[in-house]
Write a protein that holds these residues in place. Sequence first.
Motif, PDB file in Angstrom:
ATOM      1  N   TYR A   1       0.948  -1.305  -0.086  1.00 43.75           N
ATOM      2  CA  TYR A   1      -0.208   0.213  -0.108  1.00 43.75           C
ATOM      3  C   TYR A   1       0.952   1.047  -0.038  1.00 43.75           C
ATOM      4  CZ  TYR A   1      -2.934   3.927   1.886  1.00 43.75           C
ATOM      5  OH  TYR A   1      -3.754   4.959   1.931  1.00 43.75           O
ATOM      6  N   GLY A   2       0.574   2.210  -0.772  1.00 41.84           N
ATOM      7  CA  GLY A   2       1.231   3.550  -0.927  1.00 41.84           C
ATOM      8  C   GLY A   2       1.100   4.392  -2.151  1.00 41.84           C
ATOM      9  N   THR A   3       1.829   5.414  -2.211  1.00 36.24           N
ATOM     10  CA  THR A   3       1.707   5.961  -3.806  1.00 36.24           C
ATOM     11  C   THR A   3       2.237   5.067  -4.688  1.00 36.24           C
ATOM     12  OG1 THR A   3       3.825   6.685  -3.561  1.00 36.24           O
ATOM     13  CG2 THR A   3       2.167   8.194  -2.402  1.00 36.24           C
ATOM     14  N   GLN A   4       2.022   5.509  -6.051  1.00 40.90           N
ATOM     15  CA  GLN A   4       2.602   4.359  -7.050  1.00 40.90           C
ATOM     16  C   GLN A   4       3.938   4.559  -7.152  1.00 40.90           C
ATOM     17  OE1 GLN A   4       0.670   4.544 -10.864  1.00 40.90           O
ATOM     18  NE2 GLN A   4      -1.204   5.843 -10.178  1.00 40.90           N
ATOM     19  N   GLU A   5       4.572   5.465  -6.771  1.00 42.31           N
ATOM     20  CA  GLU A   5       6.040   5.458  -6.510  1.00 42.31           C
ATOM     21  C   GLU A   5       6.747   4.604  -5.332  1.00 42.31           C
ATOM     22  OE1 GLU A   5       4.086   8.274  -6.606  1.00 42.31           O
ATOM     23  OE2 GLU A   5       4.859   9.080  -8.639  1.00 42.31           O
ATOM     24  N   ASN A   6       5.796   4.453  -4.283  1.00 42.61           N
ATOM     25  CA  ASN A   6       6.116   3.459  -3.244  1.00 42.61           C
ATOM     26  C   ASN A   6       5.960   2.209  -3.807  1.00 42.61           C
ATOM     27  OD1 ASN A   6       4.555   5.451  -0.971  1.00 42.61           O
ATOM     28  ND2 ASN A   6       6.584   5.550  -1.402  1.00 42.61           N
ATOM     29  N   ILE A   7       5.126   1.883  -4.415  1.00 38.25           N
ATOM     30  CA  ILE A   7       4.605   0.501  -5.233  1.00 38.25           C
ATOM     31  C   ILE A   7       5.634   0.060  -6.110  1.00 38.25           C
ATOM     32  CG2 ILE A   7       2.888  -1.114  -6.373  1.00 38.25           C
ATOM     33  CD1 ILE A   7       1.832  -0.198  -3.493  1.00 38.25           C
ATOM     34  N   LEU A   8       6.289   1.056  -6.940  1.00 39.57           N
ATOM     35  CA  LEU A   8       7.196   0.614  -8.054  1.00 39.57           C
ATOM     36  C   LEU A   8       8.659   0.294  -7.565  1.00 39.57           C
ATOM     37  CD1 LEU A   8       6.404   3.252 -10.824  1.00 39.57           C
ATOM     38  CD2 LEU A   8       5.682   0.895 -10.773  1.00 39.57           C
ATOM     39  N   GLN A   9       8.802   0.753  -6.288  1.00 35.85           N
ATOM     40  CA  GLN A   9      10.036   0.417  -5.657  1.00 35.85           C
ATOM     41  C   GLN A   9      10.377  -1.241  -5.739  1.00 35.85           C
ATOM     42  OE1 GLN A   9      10.385   2.228  -1.935  1.00 35.85           O
ATOM     43  NE2 GLN A   9      10.563   4.589  -2.982  1.00 35.85           N
TER      44      GLN A   9
ATOM     45  N   LYS B   1      14.345  -4.422 -11.992  1.00 37.75           N
ATOM     46  CA  LYS B   1      14.031  -5.632 -12.048  1.00 37.75           C
ATOM     47  C   LYS B   1      13.378  -5.886 -13.311  1.00 37.75           C
ATOM     48  CE  LYS B   1      13.844  -6.811  -7.118  1.00 37.75           C
ATOM     49  NZ  LYS B   1      13.040  -7.314  -6.167  1.00 37.75           N
ATOM     50  N   VAL B   2      12.992  -4.775 -14.199  1.00 38.06           N
ATOM     51  CA  VAL B   2      12.202  -5.033 -15.388  1.00 38.06           C
ATOM     52  C   VAL B   2      13.189  -5.061 -16.649  1.00 38.06           C
ATOM     53  CG1 VAL B   2      10.005  -4.279 -16.685  1.00 38.06           C
ATOM     54  CG2 VAL B   2      10.371  -4.248 -14.117  1.00 38.06           C
ATOM     55  N   PHE B   3      12.974  -6.067 -17.655  1.00 35.50           N
ATOM     56  CA  PHE B   3      13.937  -6.112 -18.826  1.00 35.50           C
ATOM     57  C   PHE B   3      13.053  -6.495 -20.131  1.00 35.50           C
ATOM     58  CE2 PHE B   3      16.362  -7.044 -14.811  1.00 35.50           C
ATOM     59  CZ  PHE B   3      17.517  -6.107 -15.258  1.00 35.50           C
ATOM     60  N   GLU B   4      13.750  -6.303 -21.009  1.00 34.83           N
ATOM     61  CA  GLU B   4      13.243  -6.656 -22.465  1.00 34.83           C
ATOM     62  C   GLU B   4      14.184  -7.442 -23.237  1.00 34.83           C
ATOM     63  OE1 GLU B   4       9.866  -4.152 -24.532  1.00 34.83           O
ATOM     64  OE2 GLU B   4      11.642  -3.802 -25.770  1.00 34.83           O
ATOM     65  N   THR B   5      13.938  -8.311 -24.042  1.00 34.38           N
ATOM     66  CA  THR B   5      14.637  -9.161 -24.853  1.00 34.38           C
ATOM     67  C   THR B   5      13.831  -9.842 -25.729  1.00 34.38           C
ATOM     68  OG1 THR B   5      16.574 -10.697 -24.884  1.00 34.38           O
ATOM     69  CG2 THR B   5      14.846 -11.420 -23.295  1.00 34.38           C
ATOM     70  N   THR B   6      14.837 -10.272 -26.759  1.00 31.43           N
ATOM     71  CA  THR B   6      14.040 -11.318 -27.984  1.00 31.43           C
ATOM     72  C   THR B   6      14.376 -12.451 -27.750  1.00 31.43           C
ATOM     73  OG1 THR B   6      15.782 -10.788 -29.413  1.00 31.43           O
ATOM     74  CG2 THR B   6      13.794  -9.500 -29.513  1.00 31.43           C
ATOM     75  N   ILE B   7      13.416 -13.768 -27.700  1.00 35.68           N
ATOM     76  CA  ILE B   7      13.902 -14.891 -27.532  1.00 35.68           C
ATOM     77  C   ILE B   7      13.267 -15.932 -28.702  1.00 35.68           C
ATOM     78  CG2 ILE B   7      14.308 -14.919 -25.176  1.00 35.68           C
ATOM     79  CD1 ILE B   7      11.356 -16.362 -24.783  1.00 35.68           C
TER      80      ILE B   7
ATOM     81  N   ILE C   1      17.661  -5.713 -22.232  1.00 32.45           N
ATOM     82  CA  ILE C   1      17.549  -3.914 -21.966  1.00 32.45           C
ATOM     83  C   ILE C   1      16.784  -3.889 -20.721  1.00 32.45           C
ATOM     84  CG2 ILE C   1      16.795  -1.869 -23.337  1.00 32.45           C
ATOM     85  CD1 ILE C   1      17.014  -3.201 -26.003  1.00 32.45           C
ATOM     86  N   LYS C   2      17.418  -2.983 -19.841  1.00 31.00           N
ATOM     87  CA  LYS C   2      16.651  -2.536 -18.712  1.00 31.00           C
ATOM     88  C   LYS C   2      15.556  -1.593 -19.062  1.00 31.00           C
ATOM     89  CE  LYS C   2      18.758  -1.527 -15.067  1.00 31.00           C
ATOM     90  NZ  LYS C   2      19.713  -1.111 -14.053  1.00 31.00           N
ATOM     91  N   LYS C   3      14.065  -1.740 -18.425  1.00 29.57           N
ATOM     92  CA  LYS C   3      13.371  -0.839 -18.976  1.00 29.57           C
ATOM     93  C   LYS C   3      12.800  -0.120 -17.581  1.00 29.57           C
ATOM     94  CE  LYS C   3      11.627  -1.128 -22.488  1.00 29.57           C
ATOM     95  NZ  LYS C   3      11.978  -0.482 -23.883  1.00 29.57           N
ATOM     96  N   THR C   4      11.899   0.838 -17.778  1.00 28.55           N
ATOM     97  CA  THR C   4      11.266   1.558 -16.748  1.00 28.55           C
ATOM     98  C   THR C   4      10.267   0.903 -16.103  1.00 28.55           C
ATOM     99  OG1 THR C   4      12.064   3.694 -17.610  1.00 28.55           O
ATOM    100  CG2 THR C   4      10.280   3.853 -15.839  1.00 28.55           C
ATOM    101  N   ALA C   5       9.999   0.610 -14.893  1.00 27.78           N
ATOM    102  CA  ALA C   5       9.137  -0.006 -14.376  1.00 27.78           C
ATOM    103  C   ALA C   5       7.678   0.550 -14.487  1.00 27.78           C
ATOM    104  CB  ALA C   5       9.267  -0.544 -13.127  1.00 27.78           C
ATOM    105  N   ASN C   6       6.507  -0.006 -14.485  1.00 26.91           N
ATOM    106  CA  ASN C   6       5.181   0.601 -14.353  1.00 26.91           C
ATOM    107  C   ASN C   6       4.233  -0.278 -13.501  1.00 26.91           C
ATOM    108  OD1 ASN C   6       4.158  -1.775 -15.948  1.00 26.91           O
ATOM    109  ND2 ASN C   6       4.585  -0.534 -17.681  1.00 26.91           N
ATOM    110  N   LEU C   7       3.177   0.153 -12.979  1.00 29.14           N
ATOM    111  CA  LEU C   7       2.184  -0.257 -12.204  1.00 29.14           C
ATOM    112  C   LEU C   7       1.991  -1.762 -12.599  1.00 29.14           C
ATOM    113  CD1 LEU C   7       0.955   0.228  -9.375  1.00 29.14           C
ATOM    114  CD2 LEU C   7      -1.065   1.060 -10.900  1.00 29.14           C
ATOM    115  N   GLU C   8       1.684  -1.882 -13.706  1.00 28.56           N
ATOM    116  CA  GLU C   8       1.459  -3.283 -14.125  1.00 28.56           C
ATOM    117  C   GLU C   8       2.639  -4.285 -13.726  1.00 28.56           C
ATOM    118  OE1 GLU C   8      -0.563  -6.001 -17.923  1.00 28.56           O
ATOM    119  OE2 GLU C   8       0.874  -4.160 -18.217  1.00 28.56           O
ATOM    120  N   ASP C   9       3.837  -3.906 -13.959  1.00 24.98           N
ATOM    121  CA  ASP C   9       5.047  -4.813 -13.474  1.00 24.98           C
ATOM    122  C   ASP C   9       4.721  -5.083 -12.059  1.00 24.98           C
ATOM    123  OD1 ASP C   9       6.144  -4.747 -16.169  1.00 24.98           O
ATOM    124  OD2 ASP C   9       7.133  -2.626 -15.556  1.00 24.98           O
ATOM    125  N   ALA C  10       4.678  -4.171 -11.282  1.00 28.97           N
ATOM    126  CA  ALA C  10       4.821  -4.233  -9.867  1.00 28.97           C
ATOM    127  C   ALA C  10       3.670  -5.144  -9.428  1.00 28.97           C
ATOM    128  CB  ALA C  10       4.759  -2.867  -9.275  1.00 28.97           C
TER     129      ALA C  10
END
Length: 287
Positions: free
Chosen positions: A213-221, A226-232, A270-279
């Motif tokens: 529970y917290g602000t979205q910024e808190n949740i994203l911590q 920890k969020v990445f993108e790649t091709t496989i 590639i490291k990606k910026t985390a969003n709420l769905e990731d968290a």
Amino acid sequence: MTLEIQNVSKKYNKNQYGVKDFSISIEKGILGLLGPNGAGKSTLLKMIATVNKPTKGCIILNKNNIIKDANYMRKQLGFLPQDFGVYPNLNAYEFLEYIAAMKGVGGNNLKSRISKLLEGLNLIDAAKKPIGSYSGGMKQRVGIAQALLNNPKIVIFDEPTVGLDPEERVRFRNLISDLANDCIVILSSHIVSDIDTIADKVAIMKKGTLLSYGTQENILQHVTNKVFETTIDKENLTAFKADKIIVSASRKNNQLLVRYITNTPIENSIKKTANLEDAYLYLTKTK
């Protein structure tokens, strides 16, 4: 205005809880309540709305225990339950006038209040047609209107965007964003996009318990770095997700472009910026 939920549980039998030892403090603004189906969101909201009583714990609104004094909450409450029903033979005006009478809402401004709500929810053109002829999304918008009839100080929406098309979702989000300046809005959903654009704070539930529970910024911590993108290769997907959380996988030529969560990324990721769905996925998969 403060709503305190203190160690609330709802127990159905010896081994089954709908909500277990849930505590949270809510102030003015929009609280997004996220969780998979069966997480206990509706059970919690019904206790806040005084529809059901908790097995244990207290719910305090402005220092008033609403379990002992339910009317204190009901006078200030607007509630759209998940299983909202209508009278199909009434039109929208008639139905909202009926609900207003049930809530004890009246006065010279009632008709203009109803018209303003119907206009804000894009229902004016159909307002004099029987509700039974409405689409599912239109009926849902009537439900939203009835929740707002009494100028509530606490508004609870349980899965309010079910049946709404993308344009209607935007209209709904704009409507409740305006409300949040003066009251507490609790918006429950299992759809992250309903929450991430408007919620001041987020609570994530699973199996009746509060995960975060917290602000979205808190949740994203929880998913920072920890969020990445790649091709496989497509045939490697099953083995790939054995120790990683897959957020999305889309075709890219003969391969898959995969967004994933892990502490140990593979080479060329590639490291990606985390969003709420990731968290949200991280918390509900690992906790």
